[in-house]
Design a protein around this motif. Structure first.
Motif, short mmCIF file in Angstrom:
data_model
loop_
_atom_site.label_atom_id
_atom_site.label_comp_id
_atom_site.label_asym_id
_atom_site.label_seq_id
_atom_site.Cartn_x
_atom_site.Cartn_y
_atom_site.Cartn_z
N LYS A 193 -59.72 -49.76 50.93
CA LYS A 193 -58.87 -50.40 52.03
C LYS A 193 -57.31 -50.61 51.42
O LYS A 193 -56.32 -50.51 52.20
CB LYS A 193 -59.14 -51.89 51.98
N VAL A 194 -57.14 -50.57 50.12
CA VAL A 194 -55.85 -50.64 49.63
C VAL A 194 -54.91 -49.28 49.91
O VAL A 194 -53.61 -49.19 50.28
CB VAL A 194 -55.54 -51.18 48.05
N PHE A 195 -56.00 -48.09 49.43
CA PHE A 195 -55.10 -46.85 49.50
C PHE A 195 -55.15 -46.05 51.01
O PHE A 195 -54.43 -45.36 50.95
CB PHE A 195 -55.89 -45.96 48.49
N THR A 196 -55.80 -46.89 51.70
CA THR A 196 -55.80 -45.91 53.19
C THR A 196 -54.55 -45.96 53.55
O THR A 196 -53.93 -45.01 54.14
CB THR A 196 -56.91 -46.42 53.99
N PRO A 197 -53.97 -47.32 53.93
CA PRO A 197 -52.68 -47.08 54.52
C PRO A 197 -51.74 -46.47 53.62
O PRO A 197 -50.57 -45.41 54.10
CB PRO A 197 -52.42 -48.67 54.67
N LEU A 198 -51.83 -46.47 52.35
CA LEU A 198 -50.69 -45.63 51.48
C LEU A 198 -50.89 -44.24 51.62
O LEU A 198 -50.08 -43.57 51.72
CB LEU A 198 -50.99 -46.02 50.01
N PHE A 199 -52.19 -43.89 51.85
CA PHE A 199 -52.34 -42.16 51.92
C PHE A 199 -51.96 -42.03 53.29
O PHE A 199 -51.56 -40.75 53.48
CB PHE A 199 -53.78 -41.92 51.72
N VAL A 200 -52.12 -42.78 54.20
CA VAL A 200 -51.30 -42.47 55.70
C VAL A 200 -50.01 -42.20 55.41
O VAL A 200 -49.25 -41.23 55.97
CB VAL A 200 -51.52 -43.59 56.64
N ALA A 201 -49.19 -42.69 54.83
CA ALA A 201 -47.89 -43.05 54.68
C ALA A 201 -47.46 -41.57 53.92
O ALA A 201 -46.64 -40.79 54.40
CB ALA A 201 -47.09 -44.07 54.06
N THR A 202 -48.20 -41.22 52.78
CA THR A 202 -48.00 -40.12 52.04
C THR A 202 -48.15 -38.93 52.77
O THR A 202 -47.40 -37.96 52.76
CB THR A 202 -48.90 -40.09 50.68
N LEU A 203 -49.23 -38.83 53.39
CA LEU A 203 -49.58 -37.38 54.24
C LEU A 203 -48.48 -37.26 55.53
O LEU A 203 -48.07 -36.14 55.73
CB LEU A 203 -50.87 -37.74 55.25
N VAL A 204 -48.16 -38.35 56.04
CA VAL A 204 -47.00 -38.40 57.05
C VAL A 204 -45.73 -37.80 56.27
O VAL A 204 -45.10 -36.83 57.16
CB VAL A 204 -46.86 -39.73 57.96
N GLY A 205 -45.44 -38.32 55.25
CA GLY A 205 -44.12 -37.74 54.41
C GLY A 205 -44.41 -36.52 54.14
O GLY A 205 -43.33 -35.66 54.18
N LEU A 206 -45.65 -35.87 53.91
CA LEU A 206 -45.90 -34.67 53.53
C LEU A 206 -45.54 -33.50 54.44
O LEU A 206 -45.25 -32.52 54.43
CB LEU A 206 -47.25 -34.59 52.85
N ALA A 207 -46.47 -33.94 55.64
CA ALA A 207 -46.16 -33.39 56.70
C ALA A 207 -44.61 -32.92 57.59
O ALA A 207 -44.11 -32.06 57.57
CB ALA A 207 -46.88 -34.19 58.15
N VAL A 208 -44.05 -34.11 57.18
CA VAL A 208 -42.51 -34.14 57.58
C VAL A 208 -41.81 -33.07 56.53
O VAL A 208 -41.06 -32.18 57.17
CB VAL A 208 -41.84 -35.39 57.34
N THR A 209 -42.20 -33.30 55.36
CA THR A 209 -41.43 -32.35 54.20
C THR A 209 -41.94 -30.79 54.54
O THR A 209 -41.03 -30.20 54.67
CB THR A 209 -42.12 -32.75 52.91
N ILE A 210 -43.16 -30.43 54.99
CA ILE A 210 -43.41 -29.18 55.27
C ILE A 210 -42.74 -28.65 56.49
O ILE A 210 -42.23 -27.54 56.39
CB ILE A 210 -45.15 -29.24 55.55
N VAL A 211 -42.60 -29.31 57.54
CA VAL A 211 -41.78 -29.25 58.76
C VAL A 211 -40.51 -28.57 58.26
O VAL A 211 -39.72 -27.92 58.65
CB VAL A 211 -42.09 -30.11 59.81
N VAL A 212 -39.88 -29.54 57.66
CA VAL A 212 -38.31 -29.59 57.55
C VAL A 212 -38.09 -28.43 56.54
O VAL A 212 -37.23 -27.45 56.57
CB VAL A 212 -37.77 -30.69 56.93
N ASN A 213 -38.76 -28.61 55.42
CA ASN A 213 -38.61 -27.26 54.17
C ASN A 213 -39.50 -26.11 54.01
O ASN A 213 -39.41 -25.17 53.36
CB ASN A 213 -38.62 -28.15 52.90
N GLY A 214 -40.64 -26.01 54.85
CA GLY A 214 -41.49 -25.11 54.79
C GLY A 214 -42.59 -25.28 53.68
O GLY A 214 -42.27 -26.26 52.90
N ILE A 215 -43.48 -24.27 53.39
CA ILE A 215 -44.33 -24.61 52.22
C ILE A 215 -44.50 -23.05 51.88
O ILE A 215 -44.60 -22.03 52.28
CB ILE A 215 -45.83 -24.90 52.71
N ASP A 216 -44.11 -22.89 50.35
CA ASP A 216 -44.52 -21.70 49.64
C ASP A 216 -45.99 -21.52 49.19
O ASP A 216 -46.31 -22.39 48.31
CB ASP A 216 -43.72 -21.74 48.33
N VAL A 217 -46.75 -20.77 49.97
CA VAL A 217 -48.05 -20.82 49.89
C VAL A 217 -48.50 -19.83 48.74
O VAL A 217 -48.97 -18.96 48.76
CB VAL A 217 -49.05 -20.26 51.21
#
Length: 454
Positions: free
Chosen positions: A290-314
């Protein structure tokens, strides 16, 4: 038919109560008597069996609240269970003593060092890298079959799965390319952990509820293993300092003996702690979830924004990192599902979990798009193909989980349907892991010049 359904509901309720070891078997029987008496009163008044069961459970109260109440009233019992590890009469005589756990832990340490007698090097050889999960998980499976009184048929199935693991780890050991060997190293533990689950669930490994029990076991096992590792780190540091102070080089003892033997032994000890102390400290994992669920939501949203802005080197490292994040998130989701009271209705946490699933879906889709672009440019490699398969497997689970969670949060889907989906999907992970272990070395080739049978 209604009577059979009612007995199945009571059986599920009883299984949940018995999982709370603070509530003794006698207490559990008393609670069940109260539950049956209330159900009888309610059915006599005109309610159906299903309605009577739900109303009776609500009137008895939350099982978590009951557990807390029993813990307060019987704190002496709790600490005795925590320290002494007493077995209950309801265990059917199955041995769960500390001595058995220590015996299997010592066996794990001995098994880990046996290959060194035949020239396998812990520092430079590839044998230990390929077989590490086998050497760690085989004794754990052996311990679980001992303490849970596993039947012979299940033992035969588990033995066959680990024999398959030995074959998968060593068949291409001398000839596999580095990237294929890494994929085997990463996927074999998944396949073998599900084999451990077969040992844990015993004869019920084809049905859903025992797999939910195993998921709860997994969450608690990871927590205990981390705690043991933290304590072991302190012990290792002190041991190294003490040896240095006496003029002895600690490197060989610490890195060749203490750390590896302690690690495989800790896997068994952590399982003993979960089995003997279940529900004494069991609430740690749900709270952490319950503690980490909202934190991971924020982390994943931030990660998605980073991928959209900067792309991803696969590249390989990026693929492993993103898949690891998604696997951790999926584990958080599944354990959150397994740790709740099935009788509870939807609440805020279910909407948080739905947000977590949606955020994971977004990241998974972005990784798949980046993979598709990479595949169109450079074609299929073992790493890219494995990442593609894993992300598709995760995508299917996340998509249907999101749909079921949405239905449950809106009161349109029973919680049991969501549980059933997750337990059935375990076999998809197992099949994919075995495919990577056995098929990928053949599909993507190996160094024929290095191939040998000895």
């Amino acid at each position: 038919m209604a009577e059979n359904t009612l007995e199945a509901q009571i059986d599920e309720w009883r299984r949940y109560v018995r999982g709370r070891q603070v509530v003794s078997p006698a207490d559990g029987d008393e609670l069940e008597d109260h539950l049956r008496a209330r159900i009888e009163e309610l059915t006599d008044s005109g309610l159906s069996a299903d309605e009577a069961f739900l109303v009776a459970v609500k009137r008895i109260g939350s099982l978590d609240a009951l557990t807390r109440e029993f813990a307060r009233e019987h704190s002496d019992r709790l600490w005795k269970q925590l320290v002494l590890g007493t077995s209950s009469p309801d265990d059917g005589g199955r041995p769960r003593s500390l001595l058995i756990a220590l015996g299997w832990a010592v066996a794990a340490a001995v098994l880990f060092k046996v290959p060194a007698l035949f020239g396998a090097s812990l520092e430079h050889g590839t044998f230990y890298a390929a077989n590490a999960s086998l050497l760690a998980l085989a004794p754990l499976a052996g311990y679980l079959t001992t303490v849970r009184g596993t039947n012979r048929r299940t033992i035969a199935v588990v033995t066959a799965l680990f024999a398959l693991g030995v074959l998968g780890a060593n068949l291409y050991l001398a000839s596999s390319k580095d990237d294929v060997s890494l994929l085997t190293f990463l996927h074999l533990p998944i396949a073998l952990w599900i084999a451990v689950g077969v040992a844990y669930t015993d004869g019920d490994w084809r049905t859903g509820p025992p797999w939910m029990d195993f998921i709860r076991f997994t969450g608690e096992w990871v927590i205990y293993l981390v705690l043991i590792a933290l304590g072991g780190g302190v012990l290792t540091g002190l041991t190294g300092a003490a040896l240095n102070a006496t003029g002895v080089d600690p490197e060989v003892f610490v890195f060749q003996w203490m750390l590896p033997c302690g690690a495989v032994g800790a896997a068994v000890v952590a399982a003993w702690l979960v089995e003997e102390k279940k529900s004494v400290i069991e609430n740690m994992a749900p709270v952490l979830g319950k503690v980490f669920t909202p934190l991971f939501v924020a982390t994943l949203v931030g990660l998605a924004v980073t991928i959209v802005v900067n792309g991803i080197d696969v590249d390989r490292d990026a693929l492993i990192l993103f898949d690891l994040v998604l696997v951790v998130v999926l584990g958080l989701i599944v354990y959150g599902i397994s740790s709740r009271d099935p009788a509870d209705g939807p609440g805020l946490f279910d909407w948080l979990q739905l947000g977590l699933v949606k955020a994971a879906l977004l990241v998974d889709l972005l990784v798949l798009v980046a993979l598709a672009m990479r595949l169109s440019d450079y074609g299929f490699s073992s790493n890219r193909t494995a990442a593609l398969g894993e992300n598709v497997v995760l995508l299917v689970n996340l998509l249907w989980s999101a749909w079921l969670l949405l239905g449950f949060a809106r009161g349109r889907t029973r919680f049991a349907v969501l549980e059933s989906w997750q337990t059935r999907y375990v076999w998809v992970y197992a099949v994919w892991a075995w495919v990577v272990v056995f098929a990928f070395p053949l599909i993507f080739g190996f160094d024929v010049s290095n191939f040998r049978l000895d």
